[in-house]
Scaffold this motif. Structure first.
Motif, PDB file in Angstrom:
ATOM      1  N   UNK A   1      38.927  36.122  38.877  1.00 28.10           N
ATOM      2  CA  UNK A   1      38.394  36.732  40.058  1.00 28.10           C
ATOM      3  C   UNK A   1      38.457  38.268  39.674  1.00 28.10           C
TER       4      UNK A   1
ATOM      5  N   UNK B   1      48.703  24.386  51.144  1.00 25.91           N
ATOM      6  CA  UNK B   1      47.476  23.419  51.234  1.00 25.91           C
ATOM      7  C   UNK B   1      47.211  22.447  52.490  1.00 25.91           C
TER       8      UNK B   1
ATOM      9  N   UNK C   1      46.412  24.657  42.074  1.00 22.14           N
ATOM     10  CA  UNK C   1      47.494  24.627  42.922  1.00 22.14           C
ATOM     11  C   UNK C   1      48.288  25.901  42.981  1.00 22.14           C
ATOM     12  N   UNK C   2      48.029  26.889  42.582  1.00 24.53           N
ATOM     13  CA  UNK C   2      48.731  28.215  42.377  1.00 24.53           C
ATOM     14  C   UNK C   2      47.974  29.377  42.945  1.00 24.53           C
ATOM     15  N   UNK C   3      48.817  30.408  43.685  1.00 27.25           N
ATOM     16  CA  UNK C   3      48.099  31.543  44.118  1.00 27.25           C
ATOM     17  C   UNK C   3      47.519  32.272  42.946  1.00 27.25           C
ATOM     18  N   UNK C   4      46.583  33.161  43.190  1.00 32.18           N
ATOM     19  CA  UNK C   4      46.162  34.051  42.020  1.00 32.18           C
ATOM     20  C   UNK C   4      47.205  35.181  41.437  1.00 32.18           C
TER      21      UNK C   4
ATOM     22  N   UNK D   1      50.241  37.470  45.466  1.00 33.83           N
ATOM     23  CA  UNK D   1      50.020  36.370  46.098  1.00 33.83           C
ATOM     24  C   UNK D   1      51.383  35.451  46.148  1.00 33.83           C
ATOM     25  N   UNK D   2      51.315  34.670  47.292  1.00 35.98           N
ATOM     26  CA  UNK D   2      52.329  33.596  47.302  1.00 35.98           C
ATOM     27  C   UNK D   2      51.711  32.368  46.717  1.00 35.98           C
ATOM     28  N   UNK D   3      52.552  31.211  46.668  1.00 28.28           N
ATOM     29  CA  UNK D   3      52.107  29.832  45.752  1.00 28.28           C
ATOM     30  C   UNK D   3      50.876  29.290  46.820  1.00 28.28           C
ATOM     31  N   UNK D   4      50.922  29.628  47.904  1.00 25.90           N
ATOM     32  CA  UNK D   4      49.943  29.021  49.021  1.00 25.90           C
ATOM     33  C   UNK D   4      50.338  27.849  49.791  1.00 25.90           C
TER      34      UNK D   4
ATOM     35  N   UNK E   1      47.734  38.619  39.020  1.00 27.27           N
ATOM     36  CA  UNK E   1      47.097  39.804  38.499  1.00 27.27           C
ATOM     37  C   UNK E   1      46.993  39.683  36.845  1.00 27.27           C
TER      38      UNK E   1
ATOM     39  N   UNK F   1      43.112  25.976  51.451  1.00 29.01           N
ATOM     40  CA  UNK F   1      44.418  26.693  50.685  1.00 29.01           C
ATOM     41  C   UNK F   1      44.641  27.927  51.403  1.00 29.01           C
TER      42      UNK F   1
ATOM     43  N   UNK G   1      46.544  31.606  51.717  1.00 26.93           N
ATOM     44  CA  UNK G   1      47.476  32.206  50.816  1.00 26.93           C
ATOM     45  C   UNK G   1      47.938  33.517  51.509  1.00 26.93           C
TER      46      UNK G   1
ATOM     47  N   UNK H   1      43.701  32.524  38.488  1.00 26.43           N
ATOM     48  CA  UNK H   1      44.338  31.354  39.410  1.00 26.43           C
ATOM     49  C   UNK H   1      44.239  29.973  38.569  1.00 26.43           C
TER      50      UNK H   1
ATOM     51  N   UNK I   1      33.289  35.754  43.691  1.00 30.36           N
ATOM     52  CA  UNK I   1      33.340  34.447  44.068  1.00 30.36           C
ATOM     53  C   UNK I   1      34.010  33.323  42.924  1.00 30.36           C
TER      54      UNK I   1
ATOM     55  N   UNK J   1      35.651  30.830  47.164  1.00 26.00           N
ATOM     56  CA  UNK J   1      36.258  32.200  46.951  1.00 26.00           C
ATOM     57  C   UNK J   1      37.505  32.363  47.830  1.00 26.00           C
ATOM     58  N   UNK J   2      38.167  33.533  47.681  1.00 25.60           N
ATOM     59  CA  UNK J   2      38.966  34.283  48.590  1.00 25.60           C
ATOM     60  C   UNK J   2      38.446  34.932  49.739  1.00 25.60           C
TER      61      UNK J   2
ATOM     62  N   UNK K   1      36.953  40.145  46.807  1.00 20.44           N
ATOM     63  CA  UNK K   1      36.833  39.556  45.732  1.00 20.44           C
ATOM     64  C   UNK K   1      35.565  38.799  45.523  1.00 20.44           C
TER      65      UNK K   1
ATOM     66  N   UNK L   1      41.963  39.132  38.362  1.00 18.98           N
ATOM     67  CA  UNK L   1      43.110  38.099  38.872  1.00 18.98           C
ATOM     68  C   UNK L   1      42.600  36.965  38.178  1.00 18.98           C
TER      69      UNK L   1
END
Lengths: 113, 114
Positions: B89, A109, B41-44, A104-107, B46, A88, A90, B38, B106, A43-44, B104, B36
């Motif tokens: 999420x 890794x 490989x990307x950010x979440x 959010x940004x693209x993150x 909305x 990851x 973010x 996701x 899980x 999770x975040x 958030x 959200x």
């Protein structure tokens, strides 16, 4: 339009080495800024947030630190990486007002070996 | 403290199936609720949000209704597509904390089989 840029896209680092991740937000004045961490398949987890330049609040201790040297820049760092830092990362921003949204940004890794 | 609970960890459906992902929250104030999505490989990003009781949020065929009585914000879609495969999420932001913190769940990993 607002843009959020994170760098680097990915990092492979050795245990015990230093780390610096960055984030820049353009097109929005004085946003709230955040660092989140996400384990693989997890999770975040919010790590830090900042509502103004020079002020950073820690939400969870992971042997990491954050700084906000400019209004549009947020830096995450540590002097000594642990295996548990892999994941990851973010960066995100919000307006910090009622009905605000987190963007959010693209993150980045990060793999710690 | 504030928290979000998503019941389903993983969901596997066939295309055109009905989707429900359950989300319940606990907050000291009157939160704004979010969904959200996701992709790998990307950010979440909305999906939508709702900020008052009985308000319905919707986007791309997904919808959820803010229910203060049951403290819920369940995500539904009538007919899923393979492109909906992602992690979803549920989240909240609370006036009580000055809208500074976001909490958030899980996450629910949705796999849609063509």
């Amino acid at each position: 339009a607002q843009t959020i840029h994170q760098w680097p896209v990915a990092e492979i680092k050795a245990v015990g080495s230093p780390l610096s991740l960055g984030c820049t937000i353009k097109g929005k004045s004085s946003p709230n800024l955040y660092w989140y961490w996400q384990a693989t398949g997890g999770t975040l987890q919010q790590l830090f947030y900042s509502i103004t330049v020079g002020q950073v609040e820690s939400v969870v201790q992971l042997n990491l630190s954050a700084s906000r040297p400019k209004d549009d820049q947020f830096i995450l760092s540590t002097e000594k990486l642990l295996l548990s830092h892999s994941g990851f990362y973010l960066c995100a921003w919000s307006l910090g007002v009622s009905q605000n949204t987190l963007y959010f940004g693209a993150g980045t890794r990060l793999s710690v070996l | 403290g504030d928290s979000v609970t998503q019941t389903e960890g993983q969901v596997a459906l066939s295309e055109e199936d009905f989707l429900t992902i359950h989300c319940n929250y606990s907050a000291s104030g009157y939160p704004t609720l979010f969904w959200y999505v996701q992709y790998p490989g990307e950010g979440p990003q909305l999906l939508f949000r709702a900020s008052r009781d009985k308000e319905k949020g919707s986007s791309r065929g997904f919808e959820a209704t803010y229910d203060k009585g049951t403290t819920s914000f369940h995500l539904r879609k009538a007919s899923v597509q393979e492109s909906d495969s992602a992690v979803y999420y549920c989240a909240l932001s609370d006036r009580g904390t000055g809208y500074q913190n976001f909490y958030f769940g899980k996450g629910t990993s949705l796999t849609v089989i063509p």
